[in-house]
Design an enzyme around this catalytic site. Structure first.
Site, PDB file in Angstrom:
ATOM      1  N   ASN A   1      12.423  13.281  86.775  1.00 50.73           N
ATOM      2  CA  ASN A   1      13.607  12.437  86.608  1.00 50.73           C
ATOM      3  C   ASN A   1      13.195  11.014  86.958  1.00 50.73           C
ATOM      4  O   ASN A   1      13.106  10.661  88.131  1.00 50.73           O
ATOM      5  CB  ASN A   1      14.714  12.948  87.545  1.00 50.73           C
ATOM      6  N   TRP A   2      12.942  10.237  85.916  1.00 50.45           N
ATOM      7  CA  TRP A   2      12.425   8.878  86.151  1.00 50.45           C
ATOM      8  C   TRP A   2      13.522   7.927  86.653  1.00 50.45           C
ATOM      9  O   TRP A   2      13.219   6.817  87.062  1.00 50.45           O
ATOM     10  CB  TRP A   2      11.812   8.316  84.865  1.00 50.45           C
ATOM     11  N   LYS A   3      14.751   8.339  86.560  1.00 50.20           N
ATOM     12  CA  LYS A   3      15.878   7.491  86.981  1.00 50.20           C
ATOM     13  C   LYS A   3      15.786   6.119  86.271  1.00 50.20           C
ATOM     14  O   LYS A   3      15.397   6.067  85.120  1.00 50.20           O
ATOM     15  CB  LYS A   3      15.911   7.381  88.509  1.00 50.20           C
TER      16      LYS A   3
ATOM     17  N   HIS B   1      23.936  14.723  87.953  1.00 55.22           N
ATOM     18  CA  HIS B   1      23.082  14.335  89.086  1.00 55.22           C
ATOM     19  C   HIS B   1      23.953  13.671  90.152  1.00 55.22           C
ATOM     20  O   HIS B   1      24.927  12.983  89.821  1.00 55.22           O
ATOM     21  CB  HIS B   1      21.991  13.378  88.592  1.00 55.22           C
TER      22      HIS B   1
ATOM     23  N   GLU C   1      23.573  11.107  91.783  1.00 51.28           N
ATOM     24  CA  GLU C   1      23.709   9.652  91.609  1.00 51.28           C
ATOM     25  C   GLU C   1      24.748   9.326  90.544  1.00 51.28           C
ATOM     26  O   GLU C   1      25.448   8.313  90.634  1.00 51.28           O
ATOM     27  CB  GLU C   1      22.330   9.048  91.296  1.00 51.28           C
TER      28      GLU C   1
ATOM     29  N   GLU D   1      20.103  20.183  94.324  1.00 54.64           N
ATOM     30  CA  GLU D   1      19.555  18.969  94.925  1.00 54.64           C
ATOM     31  C   GLU D   1      20.411  18.564  96.122  1.00 54.64           C
ATOM     32  O   GLU D   1      21.446  17.890  95.946  1.00 54.64           O
ATOM     33  CB  GLU D   1      19.540  17.831  93.907  1.00 54.64           C
TER      34      GLU D   1
ATOM     35  N   GLY E   1      15.258  11.251  97.575  1.00 50.74           N
ATOM     36  CA  GLY E   1      14.688   9.924  97.813  1.00 50.74           C
ATOM     37  C   GLY E   1      14.546   9.570  99.279  1.00 50.74           C
ATOM     38  O   GLY E   1      14.289   8.418  99.625  1.00 50.74           O
TER      39      GLY E   1
ATOM     40  N   SER F   1      12.944  15.102  97.252  1.00 50.72           N
ATOM     41  CA  SER F   1      11.684  14.829  97.956  1.00 50.72           C
ATOM     42  C   SER F   1      10.635  15.911  97.746  1.00 50.72           C
ATOM     43  O   SER F   1       9.841  16.204  98.635  1.00 50.72           O
ATOM     44  CB  SER F   1      11.933  14.585  99.450  1.00 50.72           C
TER      45      SER F   1
ATOM     46  N   GLY G   1      11.943  13.251  91.420  1.00 48.02           N
ATOM     47  CA  GLY G   1      12.202  11.832  91.208  1.00 48.02           C
ATOM     48  C   GLY G   1      10.949  11.022  91.478  1.00 48.02           C
ATOM     49  O   GLY G   1      10.099  10.833  90.611  1.00 48.02           O
ATOM     50  N   GLY G   2      10.831  10.525  92.702  1.00 45.87           N
ATOM     51  CA  GLY G   2       9.753   9.602  93.057  1.00 45.87           C
ATOM     52  C   GLY G   2       8.363  10.068  92.632  1.00 45.87           C
ATOM     53  O   GLY G   2       7.585   9.289  92.067  1.00 45.87           O
TER      54      GLY G   2
HETATM   55  P1  PGA Z   1      13.348  12.509  94.664  1.00 42.09           P
HETATM   56  O1  PGA Z   1      14.542  12.618  93.592  1.00 42.09           O
HETATM   57  O2  PGA Z   1      12.272  13.478  94.233  1.00 42.09           O
HETATM   58  O3  PGA Z   1      12.895  11.090  94.598  1.00 42.09           O
HETATM   59  O4  PGA Z   1      13.924  12.878  95.998  1.00 42.09           O
HETATM   60  C1  PGA Z   1      14.918  13.853  93.043  1.00 42.09           C
HETATM   61  C2  PGA Z   1      16.097  13.674  92.128  1.00 42.09           C
HETATM   62  O5  PGA Z   1      17.010  12.924  92.456  1.00 42.09           O
HETATM   63  O6  PGA Z   1      16.154  14.279  91.027  1.00 42.09           O
END
Ligand code: PGA
Length: 252
Positions: A10-12, A98, A100, A168, A174, A214, A235-236
């Site tokens: 997930n590149w956001k 998600h 977010e 999640e 994050g 994470s 994500g990251g």
């Molecule tokens: P993260 O994000 O790996 O940076 O914690 C995961 C996500 O929100 O899909």
């Protein structure tokens, strides 16, 4: 029940054309060089980079997905993107609900469900995200929150082919604070138990439930080895070829 793990990046809201191209090409090159890899790979770039990413991974086993879609097929919805357009530009998956999106855009379970139904109608696989906040966990509401979000967000017609669940925990996204294996397995097992009630034991047994929050190269193997964890939404660590690839290898 054997489920092929899904490793989804997930590149956001990260990346410009040049680095997105390099990242997608880098992942595609690794995947092409490892035909025996036992997991499915997916990258989910921001909307304007979808075509670039689809071109970069063409001819490789890497799939491309969107990070949201609208519930309607078309129309006067400025700034939104339809599931059928995602499909048209080369997507086979879409992340929905998600945390977010739920926070930044006040998305509700019923909106997520409607979007997921639009995704299925367009021939996309919906990745439906659920997860509790730290306050909800501290209040002992983790299982209730997740099963309730699942009931409210799961699209009609969901089956193991067209739907993936992503657990999640919001407090792990994050933050570098990952769920322990016990915490992750407890929730994943509860999600699968709820899925059995909603779609029956056969489909629930085949449906993939991803962990997200994470996930990194150094913790992926023990999370993905858990009985009810079938991959990761990352994500990251999905923004670096080597980190994403290390997680893929931990899964496959
Ligand atoms: P993260 O994000 O790996 O940076 O914690 C995961 C996500 O929100 O899909």
């Amino acid at each position: 029940m054997s489920r092929i793990p899904l490793i989804a990046g997930n590149w956001k809201m990260n990346g410009l054309v040049a680095d997105a191209t390099a990242l997608a090409q880098g992942i595609a090159a690794k995947a092409k060089a490892a035909p025996a890899l036992g997991c499915q790979l997916l990258i989910c770039p921001p909307f304007p980079l979808l075509g670039v990413a689809a071109t970069a991974v063409a001819g490789s086993p890497v799939a491309v997905g969107g990070q949201d879609c609208h519930a309607k097929v078309s129309g006067a919805h400025t700034g939104d993107t339809s599931a059928s357009l995602l499909k048209d530009v080369g997507c086979s998956y879409v992340i929905l609900g998600h945390s977010e999106r739920r926070t930044d855009h006040a998305e509700t379970d019923s909106q997520v469900k409607a979007k997921a139904e639009a995704a299925l109608a367009a021939g996309l696989v919906a990745i439906v995200c659920i997860g509790e906040t730290l306050a909800q966990r501290d209040a002992g509401q983790t299982i209730e929150v997740n099963t309730s979000q699942l009931r409210g967000s799961l699209p009609a017609g969901a089956n193991a082919e067209n739907t993936v669940i992503a657990y999640e925990p919001v407090w792990a996204i994050g933050t570098g604070r990952v769920a322990t294996p016990d915490q992750a397995q407890e929730v994943h097992a509860a999600i699968r138990a709820e899925l059995i009630k909603l779609i029956g034991a056969d489909e629930a047994g085949k449906m993939r439930i991803l962990y997200g929050g994470s996930m990194k190269p150094d913790n992926a193997a023990q999370l993905i080895a858990l009985p009810d964890v079938d991959g990761g939404l990352i994500g990251g660590a999905s923004l670096k070829v080597d980190d994403f690839w290390a997680i893929a290898q931990a899964a496959g």
